[in-house]
Scaffold this active site. Structure first.
Site, PDB file in Angstrom:
ATOM      1  N   GLN A 110       1.929  -5.951  -3.154  1.00 34.46           N
ATOM      2  CA  GLN A 110       2.346  -6.124  -1.743  1.00 34.46           C
ATOM      3  C   GLN A 110       3.744  -5.272  -1.637  1.00 34.46           C
ATOM      4  O   GLN A 110       3.868  -4.441  -2.382  1.00 34.46           O
ATOM      5  CB  GLN A 110       2.680  -7.524  -1.153  1.00 34.46           C
ATOM      6  N   THR A 162      -5.941 -11.431   3.534  1.00 36.75           N
ATOM      7  CA  THR A 162      -7.027 -10.832   3.092  1.00 36.75           C
ATOM      8  C   THR A 162      -8.290 -11.815   2.713  1.00 36.75           C
ATOM      9  O   THR A 162      -9.350 -11.464   2.232  1.00 36.75           O
ATOM     10  CB  THR A 162      -6.690 -10.134   1.698  1.00 36.75           C
ATOM     11  N   LYS A 174       3.174  10.336  -0.165  1.00 40.15           N
ATOM     12  CA  LYS A 174       2.150  10.638   0.728  1.00 40.15           C
ATOM     13  C   LYS A 174       3.099  11.521   1.868  1.00 40.15           C
ATOM     14  O   LYS A 174       2.786  11.440   2.972  1.00 40.15           O
ATOM     15  CB  LYS A 174       1.707   9.530   1.669  1.00 40.15           C
ATOM     16  N   GLY A 212       1.712   2.963  -2.651  1.00 37.38           N
ATOM     17  CA  GLY A 212       1.260   3.964  -3.491  1.00 37.38           C
ATOM     18  C   GLY A 212       1.629   3.391  -5.189  1.00 37.38           C
ATOM     19  O   GLY A 212       1.975   4.253  -5.964  1.00 37.38           O
ATOM     20  N   LYS A 213       1.814   2.165  -5.200  1.00 37.92           N
ATOM     21  CA  LYS A 213       2.405   1.588  -6.475  1.00 37.92           C
ATOM     22  C   LYS A 213       1.341   1.786  -7.580  1.00 37.92           C
ATOM     23  O   LYS A 213       2.143   2.369  -8.587  1.00 37.92           O
ATOM     24  CB  LYS A 213       2.619  -0.048  -6.170  1.00 37.92           C
ATOM     25  N   THR A 262       3.113 -12.665   2.698  1.00 41.92           N
ATOM     26  CA  THR A 262       2.187 -13.091   1.635  1.00 41.92           C
ATOM     27  C   THR A 262       2.822 -14.053   1.130  1.00 41.92           C
ATOM     28  O   THR A 262       3.927 -14.906   1.755  1.00 41.92           O
ATOM     29  CB  THR A 262       1.760 -12.093   0.819  1.00 41.92           C
ATOM     30  N   GLY A 304      -4.484  -4.043  -3.659  1.00 41.16           N
ATOM     31  CA  GLY A 304      -5.461  -2.958  -4.124  1.00 41.16           C
ATOM     32  C   GLY A 304      -4.662  -1.757  -4.575  1.00 41.16           C
ATOM     33  O   GLY A 304      -3.951  -1.536  -3.717  1.00 41.16           O
ATOM     34  N   HIS A 305      -4.728  -1.619  -5.768  1.00 40.83           N
ATOM     35  CA  HIS A 305      -3.738  -0.456  -6.277  1.00 40.83           C
ATOM     36  C   HIS A 305      -4.698   0.813  -6.794  1.00 40.83           C
ATOM     37  O   HIS A 305      -5.715   0.583  -7.768  1.00 40.83           O
ATOM     38  CB  HIS A 305      -2.929  -1.011  -7.368  1.00 40.83           C
ATOM     39  N   LYS A 352      -0.542   4.332  -8.202  1.00 32.61           N
ATOM     40  CA  LYS A 352      -0.478   5.730  -8.534  1.00 32.61           C
ATOM     41  C   LYS A 352       0.943   5.778  -9.405  1.00 32.61           C
ATOM     42  O   LYS A 352       0.534   6.296 -10.562  1.00 32.61           O
ATOM     43  CB  LYS A 352      -0.339   6.749  -7.247  1.00 32.61           C
ATOM     44  N   GLY A 397     -10.883  -2.769   3.547  1.00 31.13           N
ATOM     45  CA  GLY A 397     -11.247  -1.809   4.427  1.00 31.13           C
ATOM     46  C   GLY A 397     -10.726  -1.512   5.594  1.00 31.13           C
ATOM     47  O   GLY A 397     -11.026  -0.822   6.543  1.00 31.13           O
ATOM     48  N   ARG A 398      -9.937  -2.479   6.083  1.00 33.69           N
ATOM     49  CA  ARG A 398      -9.459  -2.693   7.463  1.00 33.69           C
ATOM     50  C   ARG A 398      -8.417  -1.217   7.962  1.00 33.69           C
ATOM     51  O   ARG A 398      -8.011  -1.162   6.954  1.00 33.69           O
ATOM     52  CB  ARG A 398      -8.342  -3.847   7.785  1.00 33.69           C
ATOM     53  N   ASP A 455       0.876  -1.260  -0.060  1.00 30.84           N
ATOM     54  CA  ASP A 455       0.027   0.074   0.134  1.00 30.84           C
ATOM     55  C   ASP A 455       0.832   1.413   0.059  1.00 30.84           C
ATOM     56  O   ASP A 455       0.608   2.254   0.618  1.00 30.84           O
ATOM     57  CB  ASP A 455      -1.080   0.050   1.279  1.00 30.84           C
TER      58      ASP A 455
HETATM   59  P1  GDP Z   1      -0.670   0.442  -3.544  1.00 28.84           P
HETATM   60  O1  GDP Z   1      -1.378  -0.844  -3.145  1.00 28.84           O
HETATM   61  O2  GDP Z   1       0.823   0.328  -3.332  1.00 28.84           O
HETATM   62  O3  GDP Z   1      -1.026   0.785  -5.066  1.00 28.84           O
HETATM   63  O4  GDP Z   1      -1.277   1.503  -2.758  1.00 28.84           O
HETATM   64  P2  GDP Z   1      -2.742   1.765  -2.353  1.00 28.84           P
HETATM   65  O5  GDP Z   1      -3.430   2.095  -3.533  1.00 28.84           O
HETATM   66  O6  GDP Z   1      -3.198   0.490  -1.644  1.00 28.84           O
HETATM   67  O7  GDP Z   1      -2.785   2.688  -0.982  1.00 28.84           O
HETATM   68  C1  GDP Z   1      -2.171   4.006  -1.303  1.00 28.84           C
HETATM   69  C2  GDP Z   1      -3.280   4.978  -0.788  1.00 28.84           C
HETATM   70  O8  GDP Z   1      -2.700   6.380  -0.791  1.00 28.84           O
HETATM   71  C3  GDP Z   1      -4.355   5.068  -2.014  1.00 28.84           C
HETATM   72  O9  GDP Z   1      -5.824   5.535  -1.387  1.00 28.84           O
HETATM   73  C4  GDP Z   1      -4.106   6.467  -2.836  1.00 28.84           C
HETATM   74  O10 GDP Z   1      -5.190   7.205  -3.581  1.00 28.84           O
HETATM   75  C5  GDP Z   1      -3.038   7.119  -1.783  1.00 28.84           C
HETATM   76  N1  GDP Z   1      -2.076   8.045  -2.240  1.00 28.84           N
HETATM   77  C6  GDP Z   1      -1.218   7.705  -3.065  1.00 28.84           C
HETATM   78  N2  GDP Z   1      -0.232   8.520  -3.280  1.00 28.84           N
HETATM   79  C7  GDP Z   1      -0.681   9.766  -2.289  1.00 28.84           C
HETATM   80  C8  GDP Z   1       0.098  10.834  -1.742  1.00 28.84           C
HETATM   81  O11 GDP Z   1       1.097  11.202  -2.085  1.00 28.84           O
HETATM   82  N3  GDP Z   1      -0.782  11.554  -0.930  1.00 28.84           N
HETATM   83  C9  GDP Z   1      -1.814  11.047  -0.240  1.00 28.84           C
HETATM   84  N4  GDP Z   1      -2.316  11.758   0.397  1.00 28.84           N
HETATM   85  N5  GDP Z   1      -2.294   9.889  -0.846  1.00 28.84           N
HETATM   86  C10 GDP Z   1      -1.804   9.168  -1.757  1.00 28.84           C
HETATM   87  P1  IMO Z   2      -0.854  -4.248  -2.272  1.00 37.12           P
HETATM   88  O1  IMO Z   2      -0.485  -4.571  -3.461  1.00 37.12           O
HETATM   89  C1  IMO Z   2      -0.957  -4.452   2.152  1.00 37.12           C
HETATM   90  C2  IMO Z   2      -1.066  -8.465   3.634  1.00 37.12           C
HETATM   91  C3  IMO Z   2      -2.440  -8.977   4.624  1.00 37.12           C
HETATM   92  C4  IMO Z   2      -1.722  -9.807   5.390  1.00 37.12           C
HETATM   93  C5  IMO Z   2      -0.643 -10.573   4.758  1.00 37.12           C
HETATM   94  C6  IMO Z   2      -1.091 -11.968   4.134  1.00 37.12           C
HETATM   95  O2  IMO Z   2      -2.113  -3.364  -2.243  1.00 37.12           O
HETATM   96  O3  IMO Z   2       0.230  -3.262  -1.782  1.00 37.12           O
HETATM   97  P2  IMO Z   2      -2.765 -12.683   1.976  1.00 37.12           P
HETATM   98  O4  IMO Z   2      -3.924 -12.063   1.543  1.00 37.12           O
HETATM   99  O5  IMO Z   2      -1.747 -12.378   1.199  1.00 37.12           O
HETATM  100  O6  IMO Z   2      -2.729 -14.130   2.599  1.00 37.12           O
HETATM  101  O7  IMO Z   2      -2.130 -11.647   3.234  1.00 37.12           O
HETATM  102  O8  IMO Z   2      -0.134  -9.593   3.626  1.00 37.12           O
HETATM  103  N1  IMO Z   2      -1.270  -8.005   2.605  1.00 37.12           N
HETATM  104  C7  IMO Z   2      -1.286  -6.644   1.951  1.00 37.12           C
HETATM  105  N2  IMO Z   2      -0.973  -5.506   2.879  1.00 37.12           N
HETATM  106  N3  IMO Z   2      -1.237  -4.347   0.511  1.00 37.12           N
HETATM  107  C8  IMO Z   2      -1.044  -5.257  -0.036  1.00 37.12           C
HETATM  108  O9  IMO Z   2      -1.133  -5.512  -1.229  1.00 37.12           O
HETATM  109  C9  IMO Z   2      -1.287  -6.785   0.727  1.00 37.12           C
HETATM  110  N4  IMO Z   2      -1.699  -7.914   0.242  1.00 37.12           N
HETATM  111  C10 IMO Z   2      -1.460  -8.812   1.287  1.00 37.12           C
HETATM  112  O10 IMO Z   2      -2.883  -7.709   5.059  1.00 37.12           O
HETATM  113  O11 IMO Z   2      -1.244  -9.275   6.468  1.00 37.12           O
HETATM  114 MG    MG Z   3      -2.922  -1.597  -1.792  1.00 39.80          MG
END
Ligand code: GDP
Ligand code: IMO
Ligand code: MG
Length: 420
Positions: A220, A127, A327, A13-14, A235, A38-39, A16, A298-299, A11
């Site tokens: 991840q 998840t 961020k 911000g990959k 994971t 979830g990207h 983005k 949503g956690r 999470d």
């Molecule tokens: P990913 O899984 O690495 O693609 O990241 P996620 O999408 O799960 O989580 C990143 C969250 O931060 C998302 O809700 C993005 O919209 C948000 N985000 C990404 N870059 C920025 C930033 O520079 N500033 C803020 N405030 N939010 C950001």
């Molecule tokens: P993105 O690509 C953050 C975490 C889960 C749990 C562990 C194992 O959006 O960055 P799994 O479902 O793989 O058996 O869960 O890994 N996890 C993540 N945490 N971002 C993710 O993906 C994740 N994918 C799995 O919360 O701790």
């Molecule tokens: Mg994510």
């Protein structure tokens, strides 16, 4: 082929950054993970969350490939396709799926739930998308692959795997998949057969030979890697750069730049060690300002200060050549921002990631002055520049992208300073 991956616990911000840099590539290829990811992408006032489909899908002229290292849930995949169609993006021509990618069955999800319930307090915090059991079937040589959907004995293969799962579920005394889930899956499988499938290793070989630029998109993060993450709270795939080679069938000597994505602080969702975690009002303030709630489940995400020993480890394991800091705006207005430079383990100071990251690690911090910055700034505040310089010096890699908001436009590209 360039690689982009998470340098923390996911999470970062990959999604983005892939969306921002995708116009520089002809192919974007996901190399591991599945719908546990979830990207999130945000542009023109619309937010999109992708789980299986690569984040280049909104850029015209870009092919998007789901690699052999990915595990695909046909039901979730189709939902994503439909959401994209509703947003006016037709992926029928631009989306390719590797024949070697493994399929997630409803009983994989049931097994995931049974395993977590059985672990009780020691649960991973999965998840529950069936990721672990699907990779277990892959390495256990029992899995079902996308290419099998075109074999005449498909119903038998499904029945054999289901029978294995039902036996395991009965050992757990756990319920199987519902009849509705099974029917929905079979229907989705039928539709999945209508998508373009490829031998991704050959497809990418030809693309690279003809001079096309390919970006491998990780899911991840490094600290969730099955080998080098905080095991067992990880994971089940190789989230690191080497995973891009095995997850796409591209040789290591074809890798170019390797971009590590990290937040100006740290988050983690699910269980497991987190040395710089803040279980206080500051952690809560970061969670609120950063909307740190999982894109898939949503956690609430656990929040803490930036961990440089962990980031340095990610740079080493992946061979990261440049970093994107995300961020930084979330920390706006804080007087003091702490950065962990070392750990104290059993009284001794170390900058290394130890084997056991559970209790007993005490982070050692330096305090830095805070900033207020916006994505529209022409020049970054001095305090933020100092923060960036501190990280660059500590990990030995330039920060070439600074993100100051979720929108595509809130991104600052910095000049690449050649490493001395
Ligand atoms: P990913 O899984 O690495 O693609 O990241 P996620 O999408 O799960 O989580 C990143 C969250 O931060 C998302 O809700 C993005 O919209 C948000 N985000 C990404 N870059 C920025 C930033 O520079 N500033 C803020 N405030 N939010 C950001
Ligand atoms: P993105 O690509 C953050 C975490 C889960 C749990 C562990 C194992 O959006 O960055 P799994 O479902 O793989 O058996 O869960 O890994 N996890 C993540 N945490 N971002 C993710 O993906 C994740 N994918 C799995 O919360 O701790
Ligand atoms: Mg994510």
């Amino acid at each position: 082929m360039d690689v982009l991956l998470g340098a923390q616990w996911g999470d970062e911000g990959k999604g983005k950054v892939v969306d921002v840099i995708a116009p520089g590539y002809e192919v974007i290829a996901r190399f591991q993970g599945g719908p546990n990811a979830g990207h999130t992408l945000l542009f023109e006032g619309h937010k999109h969350v992708l789980h299986t489909i690569p984040s280049g899908v909104f850029r015209a002229g870009t092919m998007n490939l789901v690699g052999n290292g990915v595990v695909v849930d046909p039901v979730i995949f189709l939902k994503e396709v439909r959401a994209l169609e509703a947003a006016g993006v037709d992926v029928r021509e631009t989306l390719l799926i590797s024949r070697r990618a493994h399929l997630i069955l409803p009983t994989h999800r049931a097994l995931d739930a049974a395993s977590e319930a059985d672990k009780g307090k020691a649960k991973i915090g999965s998840t529950l998308k069936g990721i672990g059991p699907t990779y277990m079937d892959k390495t256990g040589r029992n899995g079902l692959r996308v290419g099998d959907l075109f074999q005449s004995d498909l119903p038998d293969r499904i029945a054999v795997l289901k029978r294995k799962h039902e036996r395991l579920l009965s050992l757990y005394d756990a319920p199987g998949a519902s009849a509705e889930a099974e029917a929905e899956w079979l229907d989705a499988v039928e539709q999945l057969r209508g998508f373009r499938t490829v031998d991704c290793e050959h497809y990418l070989d030809e693309a690279l030979r003809s001079g096309k630029r390919v970006l491998a998109e990780g899911a991840q993060g490094t600290l969730l890697d099955v080998d080098f993450g905080t095991y067992p709270f990880v994971t089940s795939s190789s989230t690191i750069c080497a995973g891009a080679c095995t997850g796409l069938g591209v040789a290591p000597n074809r890798i170019g730049s390797i971009t590590g994505i990290f937040k100006a602080y740290c988050t983690r969702v699910g269980s497991g060690p987190f040395p710089t975690e803040l279980n206080d009002a500051t952690g809560e303030a970061i969670r609120k300002a950063g909307h740190e709630f999982g894109s898939t489940t949503g956690r609430p995400r656990r929040c803490g200060w930036l961990d440089l020993p962990a980031l340095r480890y990610a740079v080493m394991i992946n061979g990261i050549t440049e970093l994107a800091m995300m961020k930084a705006d979330v920390l706006n207005g804080m007087d003091t921002i702490r950065v962990c430079t070392h750990y104290r383990v059993n009284g001794a100071l170390t900058a290394r990631m130890p084997y056991d990251v559970s209790a007993g690690i005490e982070p050692v911090y330096i305090d830095m002055k805070g900033w207020t910055a916006a994505g529209t700034d022409q020049r970054l505040p001095l305090e933020l520049e100092r923060y960036i310089a501190t990280v660059e010096e500590a990990v030995g890699v330039p920060i070439t992208i600074v993100s100051l908001g979720p929108d595509r436009a809130e991104t600052i590209m910095r000049e690449r300073v050649p490493a001395s």
